[in-house]
Design a protein around this motif. Sequence first.
Motif, PDB file in Angstrom:
ATOM      1  N   LYS A  18      55.186  52.408  39.134  1.00 18.74           N
ATOM      2  CA  LYS A  18      55.481  52.047  37.748  1.00 18.74           C
ATOM      3  C   LYS A  18      56.133  50.468  37.823  1.00 18.74           C
ATOM      4  CE  LYS A  18      58.086  54.624  34.569  1.00 18.74           C
ATOM      5  NZ  LYS A  18      58.717  55.393  33.748  1.00 18.74           N
ATOM      6  N   MET A  19      55.648  49.564  37.144  1.00 15.94           N
ATOM      7  CA  MET A  19      55.947  48.357  37.104  1.00 15.94           C
ATOM      8  C   MET A  19      57.183  47.965  36.021  1.00 15.94           C
ATOM      9  SD  MET A  19      53.409  47.780  39.113  1.00 15.94           S
ATOM     10  CE  MET A  19      53.744  46.060  39.375  1.00 15.94           C
ATOM     11  N   LEU A  20      57.541  46.731  36.189  1.00 14.85           N
ATOM     12  CA  LEU A  20      58.557  46.329  35.416  1.00 14.85           C
ATOM     13  C   LEU A  20      58.204  46.378  33.961  1.00 14.85           C
ATOM     14  CD1 LEU A  20      59.895  43.357  37.387  1.00 14.85           C
ATOM     15  CD2 LEU A  20      60.925  45.664  37.177  1.00 14.85           C
ATOM     16  N   SER A  21      56.985  46.306  33.648  1.00 14.78           N
ATOM     17  CA  SER A  21      56.412  46.509  32.346  1.00 14.78           C
ATOM     18  C   SER A  21      56.284  47.963  31.574  1.00 14.78           C
ATOM     19  CB  SER A  21      55.007  45.835  32.236  1.00 14.78           C
ATOM     20  OG  SER A  21      54.148  46.488  33.051  1.00 14.78           O
ATOM     21  N   GLN A  22      56.756  48.757  32.663  1.00 16.90           N
ATOM     22  CA  GLN A  22      56.767  50.451  32.334  1.00 16.90           C
ATOM     23  C   GLN A  22      55.415  50.871  32.441  1.00 16.90           C
ATOM     24  OE1 GLN A  22      60.019  51.955  32.111  1.00 16.90           O
ATOM     25  NE2 GLN A  22      60.297  49.826  33.008  1.00 16.90           N
ATOM     26  N   MET A  23      54.491  50.009  32.907  1.00 21.24           N
ATOM     27  CA  MET A  23      53.019  50.683  32.977  1.00 21.24           C
ATOM     28  C   MET A  23      52.984  51.300  34.395  1.00 21.24           C
ATOM     29  SD  MET A  23      49.436  48.600  32.755  1.00 21.24           S
ATOM     30  CE  MET A  23      49.728  48.048  30.952  1.00 21.24           C
ATOM     31  N   THR A  24      52.219  52.408  34.406  1.00 22.70           N
ATOM     32  CA  THR A  24      51.936  53.159  35.657  1.00 22.70           C
ATOM     33  C   THR A  24      50.577  52.826  36.247  1.00 22.70           C
ATOM     34  OG1 THR A  24      53.921  54.425  35.334  1.00 22.70           O
ATOM     35  CG2 THR A  24      52.311  55.153  37.053  1.00 22.70           C
ATOM     36  N   THR A  25      50.326  52.665  37.507  1.00 21.24           N
ATOM     37  CA  THR A  25      49.065  52.243  37.757  1.00 21.24           C
ATOM     38  C   THR A  25      48.765  52.610  39.392  1.00 21.24           C
ATOM     39  OG1 THR A  25      49.157  50.159  36.397  1.00 21.24           O
ATOM     40  CG2 THR A  25      47.429  50.451  37.914  1.00 21.24           C
ATOM     41  N   ASP A  26      47.629  52.805  39.829  1.00 21.73           N
ATOM     42  CA  ASP A  26      47.219  53.039  41.124  1.00 21.73           C
ATOM     43  C   ASP A  26      46.953  51.864  41.677  1.00 21.73           C
ATOM     44  OD1 ASP A  26      45.621  56.202  40.087  1.00 21.73           O
ATOM     45  OD2 ASP A  26      47.571  55.670  40.684  1.00 21.73           O
ATOM     46  N   TYR A  27      47.353  51.616  43.131  1.00 21.59           N
ATOM     47  CA  TYR A  27      46.937  50.499  43.709  1.00 21.59           C
ATOM     48  C   TYR A  27      46.566  50.832  45.251  1.00 21.59           C
ATOM     49  CZ  TYR A  27      49.676  47.870  40.359  1.00 21.59           C
ATOM     50  OH  TYR A  27      49.801  47.309  39.137  1.00 21.59           O
ATOM     51  N   TRP A  28      45.586  50.039  45.763  1.00 25.36           N
ATOM     52  CA  TRP A  28      44.971  50.632  47.056  1.00 25.36           C
ATOM     53  C   TRP A  28      45.192  49.226  47.906  1.00 25.36           C
ATOM     54  CZ3 TRP A  28      42.872  55.258  47.986  1.00 25.36           C
ATOM     55  CH2 TRP A  28      42.740  56.222  46.816  1.00 25.36           C
ATOM     56  N   GLY A  29      45.164  49.661  48.984  1.00 23.88           N
ATOM     57  CA  GLY A  29      45.305  48.704  50.119  1.00 23.88           C
ATOM     58  C   GLY A  29      43.872  47.936  50.455  1.00 23.88           C
ATOM     59  N   GLN A  30      43.681  47.281  51.369  1.00 21.72           N
ATOM     60  CA  GLN A  30      42.623  46.491  52.016  1.00 21.72           C
ATOM     61  C   GLN A  30      41.856  47.460  52.804  1.00 21.72           C
ATOM     62  OE1 GLN A  30      45.347  45.519  52.856  1.00 21.72           O
ATOM     63  NE2 GLN A  30      45.144  45.238  55.045  1.00 21.72           N
ATOM     64  N   GLY A  31      42.332  48.419  53.251  1.00 23.47           N
ATOM     65  CA  GLY A  31      41.915  49.155  54.267  1.00 23.47           C
ATOM     66  C   GLY A  31      42.190  48.636  55.862  1.00 23.47           C
ATOM     67  N   THR A  32      42.377  49.475  56.750  1.00 20.35           N
ATOM     68  CA  THR A  32      42.564  49.288  58.317  1.00 20.35           C
ATOM     69  C   THR A  32      41.765  50.238  58.936  1.00 20.35           C
ATOM     70  OG1 THR A  32      44.025  48.816  59.961  1.00 20.35           O
ATOM     71  CG2 THR A  32      44.612  50.763  58.497  1.00 20.35           C
ATOM     72  N   GLN A  33      41.052  49.749  60.008  1.00 18.13           N
ATOM     73  CA  GLN A  33      40.019  50.531  60.838  1.00 18.13           C
ATOM     74  C   GLN A  33      40.699  51.239  61.761  1.00 18.13           C
ATOM     75  OE1 GLN A  33      36.403  50.734  60.440  1.00 18.13           O
ATOM     76  NE2 GLN A  33      36.708  52.427  61.875  1.00 18.13           N
ATOM     77  N   VAL A  34      40.350  52.451  61.678  1.00 17.48           N
ATOM     78  CA  VAL A  34      40.927  53.338  62.960  1.00 17.48           C
ATOM     79  C   VAL A  34      39.547  53.802  63.555  1.00 17.48           C
ATOM     80  CG1 VAL A  34      42.027  55.439  63.844  1.00 17.48           C
ATOM     81  CG2 VAL A  34      43.068  54.079  62.041  1.00 17.48           C
TER      82      VAL A  34
END
Length: 120
Positions: free
Chosen positions: A100-116
């Motif tokens: 939940k952002m300071l704007s009160q909007m709730t959003t999904d976020y993704w990282g750039q990915g890391t190789q295993v």
Amino acid sequence: QVQLVESGGGLVQAGGSLRLSCAASGSIFSINAMGWYRQAPGKQRELVAVISSGSSTNYAGSVKGRFTISRDNAKNTVYLQMNSLKPEDTAVYYCYVNAKMLSQMTTDYWGQGTQVTVSS
């Protein structure tokens, strides 16, 4: 906006361990669920583990008992401790955050990915 910085991937032999970290930063009011997904070549992205704001956890059956997800709310960071790694764990691992952002909007976020990569 939220920025996710992942670290900890790499190459390890079967039976070895790795620890992934993902730190969230930005105009965050609060973080709800945090988790890890993975995508192997030619396969769909799949859930590995997720942890709620109350620290309830859920794991994919294939990693249960071998992987442990945890979070540090003070640092807005989620971790994935991976033990007894198998070649089939080889994939790009993506961090996921529902915030939940300071704007009160709730959003999904993704990282750039890391190789295993787990060698046999």
